[in-house]
Every structure is written in structure tokens, then in C-alpha cells.
Design an enzyme around this catalytic site. Structure first.
Site, PDB file in Angstrom:
ATOM      1  N   HIS A  21       0.823  -1.225   0.000  1.00  0.00           N
ATOM      2  CA  HIS A  21       0.000   0.000   0.000  1.00  0.00           C
ATOM      3  C   HIS A  21       0.853   1.269   0.000  1.00  0.00           C
ATOM      4  CE1 HIS A  21      -3.684  -2.201   0.470  1.00  0.00           C
ATOM      5  NE2 HIS A  21      -3.363  -2.693   1.647  1.00  0.00           N
ATOM      6  N   ASP A  77      -2.894 -10.597  -2.432  1.00  0.00           N
ATOM      7  CA  ASP A  77      -3.425 -10.113  -1.151  1.00  0.00           C
ATOM      8  C   ASP A  77      -4.907  -9.756  -1.348  1.00  0.00           C
ATOM      9  OD1 ASP A  77      -2.123  -8.669   1.568  1.00  0.00           O
ATOM     10  OD2 ASP A  77      -3.978  -7.731   0.872  1.00  0.00           O
ATOM     11  N   HIS A  87      -6.407  -7.246  -0.413  1.00  0.00           N
ATOM     12  CA  HIS A  87      -6.533  -5.814  -0.709  1.00  0.00           C
ATOM     13  C   HIS A  87      -5.717  -5.460  -1.952  1.00  0.00           C
ATOM     14  CE1 HIS A  87      -6.931  -6.212   3.766  1.00  0.00           C
ATOM     15  NE2 HIS A  87      -8.039  -5.541   3.501  1.00  0.00           N
ATOM     16  N   ASP A 116      -4.369 -12.856   3.524  1.00  0.00           N
ATOM     17  CA  ASP A 116      -5.635 -12.394   4.097  1.00  0.00           C
ATOM     18  C   ASP A 116      -6.835 -12.698   3.199  1.00  0.00           C
ATOM     19  OD1 ASP A 116      -4.558 -10.602   2.326  1.00  0.00           O
ATOM     20  OD2 ASP A 116      -4.598  -8.882   3.678  1.00  0.00           O
TER      21      ASP A 116
END
Lengths: 151, 349
Positions: B124, B159, B161, B246
Site C-alpha cells: 500500500h 493479497d 486488498h 488475508d
């Protein structure tokens, strides 16, 4: 100068963001503008504070309505992302707001440096005008209408 | 041979037990590595801080200076999710340097697979700011080091996200192909299928947003149907994986429905994208369930090393097939629009 038709204000539930919503609501009312109350939904909030978000939605709308806005002038937006990205996205289509409003210091943020300060980073990165509302809000409503201009 | 560069973050960058991105994640991950019982077939490397020259390929000098200063002064919160403490600068630099060590070792051996179990995670973090638990973009630092040497790099990010930082850093870089499967809608709110790259890298960003409940068969299909043609055309020299766990069905931060067995299959698929052995590096990103992390790490690495590991059955039958077609279609439309825009601009010039 571009007429201000749409305003986005950041709201995280903190006292500063409440002041920002109130100030933005007064301005929107005076200008006949539309107000988007924007709440950024981060990783932690998504993980377990969704009820908190619902309460904040009501709080945000209530502040705007108490400041004299009509219900049809207020829109609540829960936006996935960090506060800075969520607000900057409001300047892009389809939102394309003309003004961003934010409290001087959000919940849990560090003061005094660019890092951790949504307001300072917004001023640096936004392509539209940014109004940073100090803690407690402006001293007098007559100060409305003089938002700081970002470059 | 498994190269483990690290771990980093087991005893530093401590945000406390109430924060999901905590030191205990590294202990779970390393338990998963030990579950493989590799004995002599594993080599641990010390992760040294990434040199400033490598960090600067990815991050603005101003941000690096501010982050270091912020940490040295005791740190605080960068945003409601992301913390940086007095020792976080050193941890972040070592997390960013671990991938460089892994690549150097793979080049020396000419064989093997590398795993980079580090925190804080990275995908991120953008050029000018950290967010989403991330301070420095670990996978991007390694990818940029490789492209600086003329290598072509594929980054596969599974991931839960979207890796908005990695996407932004390589948005207009023709030497990096960035592919992400991620839950949508979800933090950070980026990663639509029509985000396809900048004018110098049209089509080299591939986003496949997937709905909550997506199972492993759909994620694999997404990579095979939407991404594989671009990968074949791109012909990477290296494959770096932003290896978040995740997406596991037990993870508290996402709603995908993958099992540890699914990660094993994804790892094999990623391996098939590499030109040869010794060109695959997996970087730990998210993953916040201790048990899911341990089992997923073991099965992922076990699949790559052909070591039998007890694993959950692969999953299938979830939603998402429509999302794959939508992603494929959205991507084609966006590329057509960009080509048309480019054509018109050329005609006017």
C-alpha cells in the site's frame, strides 16, 4: 473563479471533523451548494467497527441538517480508503467537487508534520481549493466564505 | 532450496496486541516455515537495510527523510490504520532490503525459491506516503532494482486488498507488469478493471476485482483467463509475488473464501509464470489469522518445493465468474479507449 456547487467534507467523528462539517454546512447553505459528508473506511474499521460507522452516518447528517441544510442537499458517503485518498477521490469524476473541507487534525493523528496530517497533505496534493477548519471551528460565522486556496 | 530472507519485524515495530499487523504474525509465519522440516534445504539470510539508492528508485527523498525523522522523534500514527514508532524506520528499511538479499542469493545459486517474511508489509505504500499498515514498498524496491539492471519484472499480488502503492509506482513503467486479484469493494478503494496502466505502459496493470465469498477456483481462473495472455506476451525475467494470506476464509480483515490448499495452487501457478527456477520471490504482505498464516505459509512453500504438507482442501463454487468476465471486458474497453485517444491525439498533432 469556479463557482462552488459541490463541497466534500471529511468526517471521522472527531471534534475537529464535527466543526468542519458544521462550517461546510453553513457555507453550502449560503451558496446553495450540495454537500458530501465523506467518511473514509480504513482497514481497522472494516475489521470490526461497522456499527460505529452507522452511528457516524447519522451524526454527520444531523450536523449538516442542524446547520440549516436541506436533507436533499446532503449526501453521506462511506468510502473505502485512508482519509487523504478518500477525499482526493472526491475531486475526480464522478464526484468532481469544487471544494474540500477538513478539520485541522483528525482522530489519532500526529500534529505538526506533513506525515500524519491529512489537512497538510490535502493542501499539498489537492487540485481544488481546500478549507482547513481549526479546532473548535472559526470564531465567527461571518468568517465563512474565505477558504484557503491550495495550489 | 528455500531461501528465507529475514525474518524482519518479530521484535520491532510493535503496535501492540490489539493491532492486527503485529509481531506475532512473524512467529506464525516462521512456524509455517519450520513445519516444512527442510533441514539442509533451507538457507536463512540476514536482512540488511536497503541502501538509500534502492529506496530512492521507488520513494521520494522528501518522504524518506520525513519518515526517518518522524520515527526518530518517537513516531505516531500516519493515518487511523498505520503506525510508525521509534524503531519502525530501521524495521522498514530492513524489510525493504530483504528482497534485495533474496534476489542476490538466487542469482548466486541459479536455482531455488525465495521467501521474504517481513513486516511492516509494503504494497500500500506509495512513492510519497505510507498507508494501510505499510511504510516502504518492499516488493517495489526489489522490482525497481531489477528493472534498473534491464530485467523485466512480473508482480503478482494476491493479497485480499489491492496493492495501490505498487500499482501507482509502476503505473507508467513498461518494464513491470503488475497483476492483482483482490476483493471488491474493499480498502483501499482502488483496483478497478479499467485501471490498466499509463501511456507508456498501457495494459501492464491488470486488475481483477472479485466479490466477497470468492473461492480458490475463481482466483485461479482469473489469473489464467485475464492475466495469462498478458504475461505470455510480457515474457518476464522475474516473478515477484505480493504474497498476502488475508484472502484466507478465516482472516478477520477480508471476506474471500480461500483455503491453505488454494494458496498452494496459486503458488504453483505463479511459479509457472517464471522463465526458469531461481526467478521467483514471495514477499509477505497481509494475513492476520495466526492459524491461517501458519498453514498457508507451509502449504504455499511446500507446493513450490514439492514437499508434502497437510493442507485444507481447495475451494470451489463461490461467486466471481461474472466478475472475471466483467474484468476482461472492462480491460478490453479501457485499452480500446486509450488506443483511440492516442490515435486521435496523433492525428491532431
Amino acid at each position: 473563479m469556479t463557482p462552488i456547487k459541490t463541497i466534500a467534507v471529511g468526517f471521522d467523528g472527531s471534534m475537529n471533523s464535527q466543526a468542519a462539517v458544521t462550517w461546510a454546512s453553513h457555507l453550502a447553505s449560503a451558496l446553495g451548494a450540495h454537500l458530501k459528508v465523506v467518511h473514509a473506511v480504513g482497514l481497522l474499521e472494516h475489521a470490526g467497527q461497522s456499527r460505529h460507522t452507522a452511528a457516524r452516518s447519522e451524526d454527520g447528517r444531523a450536523l449538516a441538517l442542524a446547520a440549516g441544510l436541506l436533507s436533499s442537499q446532503v449526501e453521506w458517503l462511506a468510502v473505502d480508503g485512508d482519509p487523504l485518498s478518500a477525499l482526493l477521490r472526491m475531486t475526480e469524476a464522478p464526484h468532481s467537487v469544487d471544494l474540500l473541507v477538513v478539520g485541522s487534525r483528525g482522530a489519532g493523528q500526529h500534529s505538526g508534520t506533513l506525515l500524519g496530517s491529512t489537512s497538510l497533505e490535502l493542501v499539498e496534493h489537492s487540485g481544488v481549493a481546500v478549507a482547513v477548519i481549526p479546532q473548535g471551528g472559526p470564531r465567527d460565522d461571518s468568517e465563512l466564505g474565505a477558504p484557503s486556496r491550495s495550489e | 532450496m528455500l531461501i528465507v530472507a529475514g525474518p524482519v519485524g518479530a521484535h520491532s515495530h510493535d503496535g501492540g496486541q490489539n493491532h492486527p499487523e503485529q509481531q506475532g504474525r512473524i512467529f506464525s509465519v516462521m512456524d509455517g516455515v519450520r513445519d516444512l522440516d527442510l533441514d539442509d534445504e533451507i538457507r536463512y539470510l540476514t536482512a540488511h537495510p536497503a541502501p538509500l539508492e534502492d529506496l530512492s528508485r521507488v520513494h521520494a527523498t522528501k518522504y524518506l527523510n520525513e519518515l526517518e525523522s518522524f520515527c526518530r522523534q518517537g513516531g505516531g500514527n500516519l493515518d487511523p490504520d498505520t503506525f510508525a514508532l521509534s524503531d519502525s524506520w530501521d524495521a522498514a528499511c530492513r524489510a525493504a532490503g530483504a528482497g534485495l538479499e533474496a534476489i542476490a542469493e538466487l542469482e548466486r545459486l541459479g536455482d531455488g525459491v525465495a521467501f521474504v517474511p517481513v513486516r511492516p508489509p509494503g504494497h500500500h505504500a506509495g512513492a510519497e506516503r505510507g498507508m494501510g499498515f505499510c511504510l516502504l514498498n518492499n516488493v517495489a524496491v526489489s522490482a525497481a532494482a531489477l528493472t534498473a539492471r534491464g530485467q523485466r519484472v512480473l508482480i503478482v499480488d494476491w493479497d485480499v486488498h489491492h496493492g495501490n502503492g505498487t500499482q501507482a509506482i509502476f503505473w507508467d513503467d513498461p518494464d513491470v507488469l503488475y497483476i492483482s486479484t483482490h476483493q471488491w469493494p474493499l480498502f483501499p478503494g482502488t483496483g478497478r478493471a479499467d485501471e490498466i496502466g499509463g501511456p507508456n505502459a498501457i495494459g501492464l496493470t491488470v486488475n481483477i476485482p472479485l466479490p466477497p465469498g470468492t473461492t480458490g477456483d475463481i482466483v485461479r481462473m482469473a489469473l489464467e483467463v485475464v492475466a495469462q495472455p498478458t504475461i505470455d506476451q510480457f515474457n518476464p525475467d522475474w516473478v515477484l509475488v505480493s504474497c498476502g494470506f488475508d484472502g484466507h476464509r478465516d482472516d478477520p480483515l477480508g471476506e474471500l473464501a480461500l483455503s491453505s490448499g488454494d494458496f498452494a495452487q496459486l503458488a504453483q501457478l505463479a511459479s509457472s509464470f517464471a522463465p526458469r527456477s531461481g526467478r521467483l520471490v514471495l514477499f509477505l504482505e497481509g494475513g492476520y489469522s495466526a492459524t491461517a498464516l501458519r498453514s498457508s505459509v507451509a502449504t504455499t512453500l511446500g507446493a513450490l518445493l514439492e514437499v508434502p504438507v497437510e493442507q485444507e482442501a481447495t475451494t470451489f463454487g463461490g461467486p466471481g465468474s461474472e466478475a472475471i468476465e466483467a474484468a476482461r471486458r472492462g480491460r478490453v474497453q479501457a485499452m480500446d479507449a486509450l488506443r483511440m485517444k492516442s490515435h486521435l491525439a496523433g492525428g491532431q498533432g
